[in-house]
Scaffold this motif. Structure first.
Motif, short mmCIF file in Angstrom:
data_model
loop_
_atom_site.label_atom_id
_atom_site.label_comp_id
_atom_site.label_asym_id
_atom_site.label_seq_id
_atom_site.Cartn_x
_atom_site.Cartn_y
_atom_site.Cartn_z
N THR A 1 0.80 -1.17 -0.01
CA THR A 1 -0.13 0.13 0.03
C THR A 1 1.01 1.33 -0.05
OG1 THR A 1 -1.57 -1.07 1.20
CG2 THR A 1 -1.96 1.10 1.09
N ASP A 2 1.82 1.45 1.04
CA ASP A 2 2.67 2.55 1.09
C ASP A 2 3.31 2.80 -0.24
OD1 ASP A 2 1.40 3.32 3.53
OD2 ASP A 2 3.06 2.32 4.71
N THR A 3 3.93 1.75 -0.76
CA THR A 3 4.93 1.69 -2.11
C THR A 3 3.99 2.45 -3.09
OG1 THR A 3 6.33 -0.05 -1.39
CG2 THR A 3 6.20 0.38 -3.56
N LEU A 4 2.75 1.78 -3.29
CA LEU A 4 1.79 2.00 -4.39
C LEU A 4 1.51 3.56 -4.38
CD1 LEU A 4 0.17 -1.23 -5.15
CD2 LEU A 4 2.35 -0.29 -6.14
N ASP A 5 1.18 4.01 -3.02
CA ASP A 5 0.49 5.44 -2.96
C ASP A 5 1.72 6.33 -3.09
OD1 ASP A 5 -1.75 4.45 -1.97
OD2 ASP A 5 -1.40 4.65 0.22
N ALA A 6 2.91 5.97 -2.36
CA ALA A 6 4.21 6.88 -2.80
C ALA A 6 4.31 7.06 -4.56
CB ALA A 6 5.23 6.42 -2.34
N LEU A 7 4.00 6.13 -5.26
CA LEU A 7 4.25 6.09 -6.75
C LEU A 7 3.16 6.56 -7.55
CD1 LEU A 7 6.32 2.79 -7.05
CD2 LEU A 7 7.16 5.14 -7.18
N CYS A 8 1.78 6.70 -6.97
CA CYS A 8 0.68 7.08 -7.46
C CYS A 8 0.36 6.23 -8.59
CB CYS A 8 0.74 8.54 -8.02
SG CYS A 8 0.87 9.67 -6.94
N ILE A 9 0.46 4.68 -8.18
CA ILE A 9 0.31 3.51 -9.09
C ILE A 9 -0.84 2.72 -8.42
CG2 ILE A 9 1.10 1.52 -10.43
CD1 ILE A 9 3.73 2.95 -10.64
N THR A 10 -1.79 2.42 -8.99
CA THR A 10 -3.10 1.56 -8.44
C THR A 10 -2.63 0.01 -8.86
OG1 THR A 10 -4.41 1.38 -10.50
CG2 THR A 10 -4.78 3.22 -8.51
N VAL A 11 -3.12 -0.91 -8.22
CA VAL A 11 -3.22 -2.30 -8.25
C VAL A 11 -3.63 -2.67 -9.63
CG1 VAL A 11 -3.99 -4.76 -7.48
CG2 VAL A 11 -3.22 -2.98 -5.93
N GLU A 12 -4.68 -2.03 -9.95
CA GLU A 12 -5.36 -1.96 -11.38
C GLU A 12 -4.45 -1.71 -12.55
OE1 GLU A 12 -6.99 -0.41 -8.85
OE2 GLU A 12 -8.18 -1.99 -8.30
N GLU A 13 -3.56 -0.83 -12.29
CA GLU A 13 -2.77 -0.27 -13.32
C GLU A 13 -1.65 -1.47 -13.40
OE1 GLU A 13 -1.83 4.22 -13.41
OE2 GLU A 13 -2.28 3.50 -11.44
N ILE A 14 -1.15 -2.07 -12.29
CA ILE A 14 -0.18 -3.06 -12.42
C ILE A 14 -0.66 -4.20 -13.03
CG2 ILE A 14 1.29 -4.46 -11.06
CD1 ILE A 14 1.46 -2.09 -8.99
N ASN A 15 -1.90 -4.58 -12.66
CA ASN A 15 -2.47 -5.93 -13.37
C ASN A 15 -2.83 -5.65 -14.80
OD1 ASN A 15 -2.13 -7.33 -10.94
ND2 ASN A 15 -4.30 -6.62 -10.25
#
Length: 115
Positions: free
Chosen positions: A77-91
């Motif tokens: 969570t904190d990593t993705l928040d810091a990068l402004c990237i969502t799980v949906e974007e990664i998937n």
């Protein structure tokens, strides 16, 4: 306040920098926004240029996973928040998925070696 050359009563001349514990002068707000926008644009260009996800994307995730103590928390969570990237974007983006998976694998591998 002393570092800014302000008195304790001059709180109307500073802004709080999110939840970082930092502050900045209100007069620097536009410069800070410009710098942040420039960094975001540079990040987007670097992500687009990493065609396999094993260059910039990998290092981006690796560094932020380490910064946010992923090996202790196991939480992205904190990593993705810091990068402004969502799980949906990664998937939905194989390059992001590959870079994240490689970063996680390498971080855990490094942890096992230390034990």
């Amino acid at each position: 306040m002393k570092r800014f050359g302000l008195s304790i009563e001059d709180t109307d001349k500073i802004y709080k920098f999110g939840d970082t514990g930092g502050f900045y002068l209100r007069t620097d707000a536009a410069r800070l926004r410009e710098m942040s926008d420039r960094h975001e644009a540079e990040r987007e260009v670097a992500i687009a240029a990493d065609k396999k996800g094993t260059g910039y994307i990998y290092h981006m995730f690796r560094d932020e996973l380490i910064n946010h103590e992923f090996t202790y928390t196991g939480d992205l969570t904190d990593t993705l928040d810091a990068l402004c990237i969502t799980v949906e974007e990664i998937n939905s983006n194989p390059r992001l998925r590959r870079g994240l998976d490689k970063a996680i694998t390498d971080i855990w591998r490094g942890e096992r070696r230390r034990k």
